[in-house]
Design a protein around this motif. Structure first.
Motif, PDB file in Angstrom:
ATOM      1  N   SER A 142       0.811  -1.217   0.000  1.00 56.50           N
ATOM      2  CA  SER A 142       0.000   0.000   0.000  1.00 56.50           C
ATOM      3  C   SER A 142       0.844   1.267   0.000  1.00 56.50           C
ATOM      4  O   SER A 142       1.846   1.371   0.716  1.00 56.50           O
ATOM      5  CB  SER A 142      -0.909   0.020   1.231  1.00 56.50           C
ATOM      6  N   GLY A 143       0.426   2.242  -0.812  1.00 56.81           N
ATOM      7  CA  GLY A 143       0.983   3.590  -0.739  1.00 56.81           C
ATOM      8  C   GLY A 143       2.396   3.764  -1.229  1.00 56.81           C
ATOM      9  O   GLY A 143       3.013   4.799  -0.963  1.00 56.81           O
ATOM     10  N   LEU A 144       2.947   2.792  -1.936  1.00 58.29           N
ATOM     11  CA  LEU A 144       4.316   2.915  -2.444  1.00 58.29           C
ATOM     12  C   LEU A 144       4.309   3.138  -3.943  1.00 58.29           C
ATOM     13  O   LEU A 144       3.619   2.439  -4.690  1.00 58.29           O
ATOM     14  CB  LEU A 144       5.124   1.655  -2.140  1.00 58.29           C
ATOM     15  N   SER A 145       5.124   4.093  -4.387  1.00 56.44           N
ATOM     16  CA  SER A 145       5.330   4.321  -5.809  1.00 56.44           C
ATOM     17  C   SER A 145       6.744   4.847  -6.008  1.00 56.44           C
ATOM     18  O   SER A 145       7.419   5.227  -5.049  1.00 56.44           O
ATOM     19  CB  SER A 145       4.301   5.320  -6.363  1.00 56.44           C
ATOM     20  N   SER A 146       7.198   4.833  -7.238  1.00 57.22           N
ATOM     21  CA  SER A 146       8.539   5.336  -7.587  1.00 57.22           C
ATOM     22  C   SER A 146       9.639   4.627  -6.810  1.00 57.22           C
ATOM     23  O   SER A 146      10.669   5.215  -6.458  1.00 57.22           O
ATOM     24  CB  SER A 146       8.623   6.849  -7.346  1.00 57.22           C
ATOM     25  N   VAL A 147       9.452   3.340  -6.529  1.00 52.50           N
ATOM     26  CA  VAL A 147      10.470   2.544  -5.826  1.00 52.50           C
ATOM     27  C   VAL A 147      11.560   2.148  -6.811  1.00 52.50           C
ATOM     28  O   VAL A 147      11.287   1.765  -7.950  1.00 52.50           O
ATOM     29  CB  VAL A 147       9.829   1.294  -5.191  1.00 52.50           C
ATOM     30  N   THR A 148      12.810   2.220  -6.370  1.00 48.84           N
ATOM     31  CA  THR A 148      13.937   1.858  -7.232  1.00 48.84           C
ATOM     32  C   THR A 148      14.648   0.586  -6.800  1.00 48.84           C
ATOM     33  O   THR A 148      15.373  -0.017  -7.593  1.00 48.84           O
ATOM     34  CB  THR A 148      14.967   3.007  -7.275  1.00 48.84           C
ATOM     35  N   GLN A 149      14.449   0.162  -5.547  1.00 49.97           N
ATOM     36  CA  GLN A 149      15.120  -1.046  -5.069  1.00 49.97           C
ATOM     37  C   GLN A 149      14.436  -1.556  -3.810  1.00 49.97           C
ATOM     38  O   GLN A 149      13.898  -0.776  -3.015  1.00 49.97           O
ATOM     39  CB  GLN A 149      16.601  -0.749  -4.766  1.00 49.97           C
ATOM     40  N   ILE A 150      14.401  -2.885  -3.640  1.00 49.31           N
ATOM     41  CA  ILE A 150      13.783  -3.495  -2.465  1.00 49.31           C
ATOM     42  C   ILE A 150      14.744  -4.471  -1.802  1.00 49.31           C
ATOM     43  O   ILE A 150      15.676  -4.974  -2.442  1.00 49.31           O
ATOM     44  CB  ILE A 150      12.475  -4.237  -2.819  1.00 49.31           C
ATOM     45  N   ALA A 151      14.511  -4.736  -0.511  1.00 52.59           N
ATOM     46  CA  ALA A 151      15.303  -5.716   0.227  1.00 52.59           C
ATOM     47  C   ALA A 151      14.425  -6.354   1.288  1.00 52.59           C
ATOM     48  O   ALA A 151      13.795  -5.646   2.076  1.00 52.59           O
ATOM     49  CB  ALA A 151      16.523  -5.060   0.874  1.00 52.59           C
ATOM     50  N   THR A 152      14.380  -7.681   1.312  1.00 45.87           N
ATOM     51  CA  THR A 152      13.626  -8.392   2.327  1.00 45.87           C
ATOM     52  C   THR A 152      14.543  -8.842   3.447  1.00 45.87           C
ATOM     53  O   THR A 152      15.613  -9.394   3.205  1.00 45.87           O
ATOM     54  CB  THR A 152      12.922  -9.635   1.738  1.00 45.87           C
ATOM     55  N   GLY A 153      14.119  -8.582   4.694  1.00 47.64           N
ATOM     56  CA  GLY A 153      14.820  -9.096   5.861  1.00 47.64           C
ATOM     57  C   GLY A 153      14.114 -10.324   6.380  1.00 47.64           C
ATOM     58  O   GLY A 153      13.257 -10.913   5.698  1.00 47.64           O
ATOM     59  N   TYR A 154      14.444 -10.716   7.607  1.00 49.89           N
ATOM     60  CA  TYR A 154      13.854 -11.926   8.176  1.00 49.89           C
ATOM     61  C   TYR A 154      12.332 -11.851   8.187  1.00 49.89           C
ATOM     62  O   TYR A 154      11.653 -12.750   7.706  1.00 49.89           O
ATOM     63  CB  TYR A 154      14.404 -12.150   9.585  1.00 49.89           C
ATOM     64  N   GLN A 155      11.787 -10.763   8.719  1.00 49.37           N
ATOM     65  CA  GLN A 155      10.340 -10.574   8.716  1.00 49.37           C
ATOM     66  C   GLN A 155       9.981  -9.117   8.424  1.00 49.37           C
ATOM     67  O   GLN A 155       8.930  -8.638   8.841  1.00 49.37           O
ATOM     68  CB  GLN A 155       9.737 -10.988  10.069  1.00 49.37           C
ATOM     69  N   HIS A 156      10.864  -8.400   7.747  1.00 52.83           N
ATOM     70  CA  HIS A 156      10.557  -7.029   7.364  1.00 52.83           C
ATOM     71  C   HIS A 156      11.113  -6.734   5.979  1.00 52.83           C
ATOM     72  O   HIS A 156      11.937  -7.501   5.449  1.00 52.83           O
ATOM     73  CB  HIS A 156      11.088  -6.025   8.400  1.00 52.83           C
ATOM     74  N   VAL A 157      10.647  -5.638   5.400  1.00 55.09           N
ATOM     75  CA  VAL A 157      11.055  -5.249   4.051  1.00 55.09           C
ATOM     76  C   VAL A 157      11.362  -3.767   4.044  1.00 55.09           C
ATOM     77  O   VAL A 157      10.711  -2.978   4.738  1.00 55.09           O
ATOM     78  CB  VAL A 157       9.929  -5.529   3.020  1.00 55.09           C
ATOM     79  N   CYS A 158      12.360  -3.367   3.264  1.00 52.32           N
ATOM     80  CA  CYS A 158      12.669  -1.949   3.068  1.00 52.32           C
ATOM     81  C   CYS A 158      12.757  -1.657   1.568  1.00 52.32           C
ATOM     82  O   CYS A 158      13.109  -2.537   0.770  1.00 52.32           O
ATOM     83  CB  CYS A 158      13.981  -1.566   3.746  1.00 52.32           C
ATOM     84  N   ALA A 159      12.447  -0.419   1.212  1.00 53.62           N
ATOM     85  CA  ALA A 159      12.466  -0.013  -0.193  1.00 53.62           C
ATOM     86  C   ALA A 159      13.073   1.379  -0.324  1.00 53.62           C
ATOM     87  O   ALA A 159      12.804   2.267   0.493  1.00 53.62           O
ATOM     88  CB  ALA A 159      11.055  -0.013  -0.763  1.00 53.62           C
ATOM     89  N   VAL A 160      13.902   1.551  -1.350  1.00 49.68           N
ATOM     90  CA  VAL A 160      14.448   2.874  -1.682  1.00 49.68           C
ATOM     91  C   VAL A 160      13.496   3.554  -2.659  1.00 49.68           C
ATOM     92  O   VAL A 160      13.070   2.960  -3.661  1.00 49.68           O
ATOM     93  CB  VAL A 160      15.849   2.755  -2.308  1.00 49.68           C
ATOM     94  N   ILE A 161      13.167   4.807  -2.369  1.00 46.39           N
ATOM     95  CA  ILE A 161      12.304   5.599  -3.237  1.00 46.39           C
ATOM     96  C   ILE A 161      13.181   6.491  -4.107  1.00 46.39           C
ATOM     97  O   ILE A 161      14.311   6.833  -3.741  1.00 46.39           O
ATOM     98  CB  ILE A 161      11.322   6.450  -2.395  1.00 46.39           C
ATOM     99  N   SER A 162      12.672   6.875  -5.260  1.00 46.39           N
ATOM    100  CA  SER A 162      13.487   7.636  -6.217  1.00 46.39           C
ATOM    101  C   SER A 162      13.972   8.974  -5.669  1.00 46.39           C
ATOM    102  O   SER A 162      14.958   9.534  -6.168  1.00 46.39           O
ATOM    103  CB  SER A 162      12.690   7.871  -7.507  1.00 46.39           C
ATOM    104  N   ASN A 163      13.327   9.510  -4.633  1.00 51.40           N
ATOM    105  CA  ASN A 163      13.772  10.777  -4.040  1.00 51.40           C
ATOM    106  C   ASN A 163      14.836  10.593  -2.964  1.00 51.40           C
ATOM    107  O   ASN A 163      15.206  11.539  -2.277  1.00 51.40           O
ATOM    108  CB  ASN A 163      12.578  11.546  -3.461  1.00 51.40           C
ATOM    109  N   GLY A 164      15.343   9.356  -2.794  1.00 53.55           N
ATOM    110  CA  GLY A 164      16.422   9.103  -1.840  1.00 53.55           C
ATOM    111  C   GLY A 164      15.956   8.722  -0.452  1.00 53.55           C
ATOM    112  O   GLY A 164      16.786   8.480   0.431  1.00 53.55           O
ATOM    113  N   THR A 165      14.662   8.683  -0.228  1.00 54.26           N
ATOM    114  CA  THR A 165      14.154   8.247   1.075  1.00 54.26           C
ATOM    115  C   THR A 165      14.001   6.727   1.091  1.00 54.26           C
ATOM    116  O   THR A 165      14.076   6.054   0.052  1.00 54.26           O
ATOM    117  CB  THR A 165      12.806   8.905   1.394  1.00 54.26           C
TER     118      THR A 165
END
Length: 304
Positions: A142-165
């Motif tokens: 939900s609510g994600l757009s302009s993502v440039t890269q993703i990474a899955t952890g043990y039970q969490h996920v992070c994503a880099v957004i095109s604006n550097g956040t």
């Protein structure tokens, strides 16, 4: 019996033995020298990336589809079932994918339109769709757009957004989402203080980002990547490392970085020599790894 007769009998015996052996070889050789044949379960060609979790594997094909195989108890193969598969099956309804990453019980894919889709175990919110139910088919984060890269952890996920956040979601028991709390998140929440991220890696208990100035910032459990995080909600940079150009995939409790001079430094748990410095001493800060050259990609996982 004359000497000549004895000689002929011995010669006959040797010939009979040779014929017998040749006969045995004739029986055995066609089996022993069979050429391996390609299996008929077809889709084992055209892959551009393979990513392995604890008990299942996913792969991205050139046509933008994703195929998975292995354990499927939580629907992590994405084919609409919970049936284990010994051959790749296509993830249902997923096309236009440019990257895929998976962990022990779930997987996520980044599409070319900048959206993220996840499937499998969702008990800690790691599918990012606002719920905690498992899903055997992909659901959109939900609510994600302009993502440039993703990474899955043990039970969490992070994503880099095109604006550097960076935005993260899922399990947050040791601050691995970087929002200053220990509250699990079923939808993405922005990581505070990160504005120039180029890559993110999600480990077992924490997360690290590579910034535009080639330095690192990490947060979460300080014992996850030893020396890479300040502990708790504190974000800090690993000591003794700069000029980073690439971070290894970091599913486990150690991580490696490639530097601008083509050298490598690794740190974290090292009880089985996984840091690669010829010791079994846990490393609280990055150590130089010798005998590595010409490496174009890296991956790290639990105890490997």
């Amino acid at each position: 019996m004359t000497t000549s007769v004895i000689r002929h009998l011995r010669s006959f015996a040797r010939c009979s033995l040779a014929v017998t052996l040749i006969g045995l070889m004739a029986l055995v050789l066609p089996i022993a020298t069979q050429t391996p044949q390609r299996a008929n379960a077809a889709p084992m060609t055209g892959f551009t990336k393979v990513t392995a979790g604890s008990d299942f594997t996913c792969a991205l094909k050139t046509d933008g589809t994703v195929w998975c195989w292995g354990l499927n108890s939580n629907g992590q193969l994405g084919d609409g079932t919970t049936t284990n598969r010994t051959r790749p099956v296509q993830v249902s309804g997923l096309t236009g994918v440019e990257d895929v990453d998976n962990q022990s019980t779930f997987a996520c894919a980044l599409k070319t339109n900048g959206t993220v889709w996840c499937w499998g175990y969702g008990g800690n919110g790691q599918l990012g769709n606002g719920g905690t139910a498992d899903s055997s088919t992909p659901v959109q984060v939900s609510g994600l757009s302009s993502v440039t890269q993703i990474a899955t952890g043990y039970q969490h996920v992070c994503a880099v957004i095109s604006n550097g956040t960076v935005s993260c979601w899922g399990w947050n028991i040791v601050h691995q989402l970087g929002d200053g709390t220990t509250t699990n998140r079923t939808t993405p929440i922005s990581v505070s203080g990160i504005t120039t991220a180029t890559e993110v890696r999600a480990g077992a208990w924490n997360s690290c980002v590579l910034l535009a100035n080639q330095t690192l910032t990490c947060w979460g459990d300080a014992n996850g990547f030893r020396g890479s995080a300040g502990g708790g909600s504190t974000k800090s940079s690993p000591t003794g490392i700069s000029g980073v150009t690439y971070l290894s995939k970091a599913h486990g409790q150690h991580i490696c970085a490639k530097l601008t001079d083509e050298s490598f430094k690794c740190w974290g748990y090292n009880d089985q020599g996984q840091v690669g410095d010829n010791t079994q001493i846990n490393r609280n800060s990055p150590v130089l790894i010798s005998s590595l050259a010409g490496v174009v990609g890296m991956s790290s996982a639990n105890n490997t």
